[in-house]
Design a protein around this motif. Structure first.
Motif, PDB file in Angstrom:
ATOM      1  N   LEU B  85      34.026  19.377  11.141  1.00  0.00           N
ATOM      2  CA  LEU B  85      35.189  20.241  11.339  1.00  0.00           C
ATOM      3  C   LEU B  85      35.115  21.595  10.651  1.00  0.00           C
ATOM      4  O   LEU B  85      35.724  22.540  11.117  1.00  0.00           O
ATOM      5  CB  LEU B  85      36.444  19.523  10.833  1.00  0.00           C
ATOM      6  N   LEU B 262      39.026  14.749   3.179  1.00  0.00           N
ATOM      7  CA  LEU B 262      39.374  14.335   4.547  1.00  0.00           C
ATOM      8  C   LEU B 262      40.718  14.935   4.937  1.00  0.00           C
ATOM      9  O   LEU B 262      40.887  15.446   6.045  1.00  0.00           O
ATOM     10  CB  LEU B 262      39.438  12.811   4.635  1.00  0.00           C
ATOM     11  N   TYR B 263      41.684  14.906   4.010  1.00  0.00           N
ATOM     12  CA  TYR B 263      42.997  15.453   4.341  1.00  0.00           C
ATOM     13  C   TYR B 263      42.911  16.952   4.588  1.00  0.00           C
ATOM     14  O   TYR B 263      43.453  17.452   5.577  1.00  0.00           O
ATOM     15  CB  TYR B 263      43.994  15.153   3.222  1.00  0.00           C
ATOM     16  N   LEU B 266      41.273  17.521   8.029  1.00  0.00           N
ATOM     17  CA  LEU B 266      42.022  17.105   9.207  1.00  0.00           C
ATOM     18  C   LEU B 266      43.245  17.978   9.413  1.00  0.00           C
ATOM     19  O   LEU B 266      43.580  18.351  10.530  1.00  0.00           O
ATOM     20  CB  LEU B 266      42.453  15.644   9.065  1.00  0.00           C
ATOM     21  N   VAL B 267      43.939  18.313   8.312  1.00  0.00           N
ATOM     22  CA  VAL B 267      45.233  18.955   8.500  1.00  0.00           C
ATOM     23  C   VAL B 267      45.079  20.412   8.885  1.00  0.00           C
ATOM     24  O   VAL B 267      45.945  20.978   9.543  1.00  0.00           O
ATOM     25  CB  VAL B 267      46.095  18.792   7.242  1.00  0.00           C
ATOM     26  N   SER B 268      43.953  21.053   8.519  1.00  0.00           N
ATOM     27  CA  SER B 268      43.822  22.455   8.885  1.00  0.00           C
ATOM     28  C   SER B 268      42.761  22.632   9.962  1.00  0.00           C
ATOM     29  O   SER B 268      42.415  23.765  10.272  1.00  0.00           O
ATOM     30  CB  SER B 268      43.448  23.275   7.657  1.00  0.00           C
ATOM     31  N   ALA B 269      42.259  21.539  10.541  1.00  0.00           N
ATOM     32  CA  ALA B 269      41.202  21.563  11.553  1.00  0.00           C
ATOM     33  C   ALA B 269      40.008  22.361  11.069  1.00  0.00           C
ATOM     34  O   ALA B 269      39.368  23.085  11.832  1.00  0.00           O
ATOM     35  CB  ALA B 269      41.706  22.081  12.893  1.00  0.00           C
TER      36      ALA B 269
END
Lengths: 131, 276, 81
Positions: B85, B262-263, B266-269
């Motif tokens: 990502l 991981l957070y 994922l949360v900001s792509a």
């Protein structure tokens, strides 16, 4: 009749895990949305963990932590009095690994969404065929 | 497709249910799982390691290899998410947004302009609308220290009660995630930057594997903590207990850092600009 | 170990699982999955697996729900099935 009841009481937990596993499998086969598929995968994993915990269960036994004290002294530990700790150990690591695989799967889903602007499998398929 | 899937699942489930006929009864003390190796663990744990929680002892001592490679799996999951990502190139925007903290009014400043750093009552934000709630912020600030103390307690007290490195690490990571949700991703990155996270998850795996290697250097097998008795100045049984604690701390650090990274991803792509 | 309680919570788990895969809103599915994980951790606590139950309560009901919500926030909330 009593026989049937004993069979049901001694087996219903296994049936419960099979039902959960089939819910997860159904979601992975039939659902077209990628997040739904990931939820199905997680349900499948918890069903397997549930099965392992079920086979480690012992009747009339306590949790696998030995009671001890500074004044009480040591007393003999019998294996019958404690629930089998081995499946718990294996499954404890499996849960944490399942959240790691969940993170990677969601990262892949976000990547697919950035590429095709959709999470539905059939729409992604049609976009691939057009190209 | 729907009916085909349903029939396949139904047939598979009936086969499984037919298979349970041969299973030992639920909670049977004489079932094959409870008769071979597990009685040894239950009866000898207290003598061998002096750890009352059998699960912790088996996890970090008897089956230490298993846990070490599970930690490696978590580590590689964090790395994989980062590679999938993370976008290194940052898109340049030609304006900056500031919010007046007392009134909530947003200012837009064109390219080249910049607020003086002494202006304390303005904070920089990313989107036109970033979540801003005084109650959530204050509650988060109030509750986070207690979550972190509880996480450290769970790691340190894993010998005597349910808990250990995995659970404590996840709770410690969840406290950072709560900070990132209740404030914003920018201030969370100021406290716990990406480089610090990378340092922590390598450090966790290094502590685990390094303890094992230290045992080899002291003349025992890999991950045989009783060899640590000579440098910790305790008897071999207590040394195994202390070795378990060191390893659990390593696992906790690695799991915490991987949850946080991981957070963030994922949360900001992968752009690391704005969070939830 | 009370088998009536066990049966009730098992039923809850199965209904939460069915709900999580049938609901047509991905955010709702994420929240229902969190409820499923929490019920599952209760079930394991009943069976005496306290460590596993603690892990599932912190991992399944806590962190993975946050992951699902953040992934849904970055993609889309609507779905057709």
């Amino acid at each position: 009749m009593v026989d049937l009841l004993t069979i049901i009481i001694s087996k219903y937990n296994y049936w419960g895990y099979i039902v959960l596993m089939m819910i997860g499998l159904y979601a992975m086969i039939v659902k077209k949305n990628l997040v739904k598929k990931i939820i199905g995968m997680s349900i499948f994993q918890t069903a397997i963990i549930f099965f392992y915990v079920s086979i480690g269960m012992k009747k009339n036994a306590t949790i696998p932590i030995i009671s001890h004290g500074h004044d009480g002294g040591e007393h003999a530990v019998h294996a019958v009095d404690f629930i089998n700790p081995l499946p718990h150990v294996l499954m404890l690591t499996a849960i944490v690994v399942s959240v790691a695989t969940l993170g990677v799967a969601l990262a892949l889903a976000i990547k697919v969404y950035q590429q095709y602007n959709s999470l539905e499998e059939d729409e992604i398929d049609s976009q691939i065929k057009v190209k | 497709m729907k009916w085909f899937g349903f029939i396949a699942v139904f047939l598979c489930g009936s086969l499984f249910i037919y298979g349970t006929v041969e299973f030992p009864g639920w909670g049977d003390p004489l079932s094959p799982t409870s008769t071979h190796v597990s009685p040894y663990y239950i009866e000898k744990t207290m003598e061998d390691t002096s750890v009352p929680n059998i699960v912790t002892a088996v996890l970090a001592d008897y089956r230490g290899y298993d846990t070490m490679f599970e930690t490696a799996v978590i580590f590689s999951a964090g790395i994989a998410c980062l590679f999938l990502l993370r976008q290194m190139k940052r898109k340049k925007t030609d304006f900056r947004l500031y919010r007046h903290t007392a009134t909530g009014i947003t200012f837009r400043i064109e390219k080249g302009g910049k607020l003086p750093p002494t202006a304390k009552e303005f904070e920089r934000i990313d989107g036109l609308w970033t979540p801003y709630d005084l109650i959530i912020k204050t509650t988060g600030r109030f509750i986070i220290p207690f979550i972190q103390i509880f996480a450290l307690y769970v790691i340190a007290h894993g010998h005597h009660s349910p808990g250990g490195g995995f659970q404590g690490g996840v709770i410690l990571g969840a406290s950072f995630v709560l900070f990132a949700i209740s404030h914003d991703l920018r201030s969370a990155l100021n406290r716990m930057s990406e480089k610090l996270t990378a340092f922590f998850y390598t450090l966790g795996v290094y502590i685990y594997a390094g303890t094992g290697a230290l045992c080899i250097l002291l003349g025992a097998n890999f991950l045989d903590y009783s060899a640590l008795a000579t440098i910790l100045f305790v008897d071999p049984v207590t040394a195994r207990s202390h070795g378990i604690l060191i390893v659990e701390i390593g696992v906790g650090i690695a799991v915490m850092a991987v949850m946080v990274i991981l957070y963030y991803n994922l949360v900001s792509a992968g752009k690391f600009d704005e969070g939830l | 170990m009370i088998w009536q309680l066990d049966l009730i919570i098992l039923t809850f788990v199965i209904f939460c699982g069915i709900g999580a895969i049938t609901i047509k809103d991905l955010l709702g599915a994420a929240i229902l999955f969190g409820a499923y994980s929490f019920m599952m951790s209760l079930l394991w606590a009943i069976m005496g697996a306290v460590d596993v139950s603690f892990t599932e309560a912190s991992v399944g009901a806590g962190v993975s729900t946050v992951f699902f919500v953040s992934a849904v926030f970055r993609t889309t909330r609507r779905t057709k099935d």
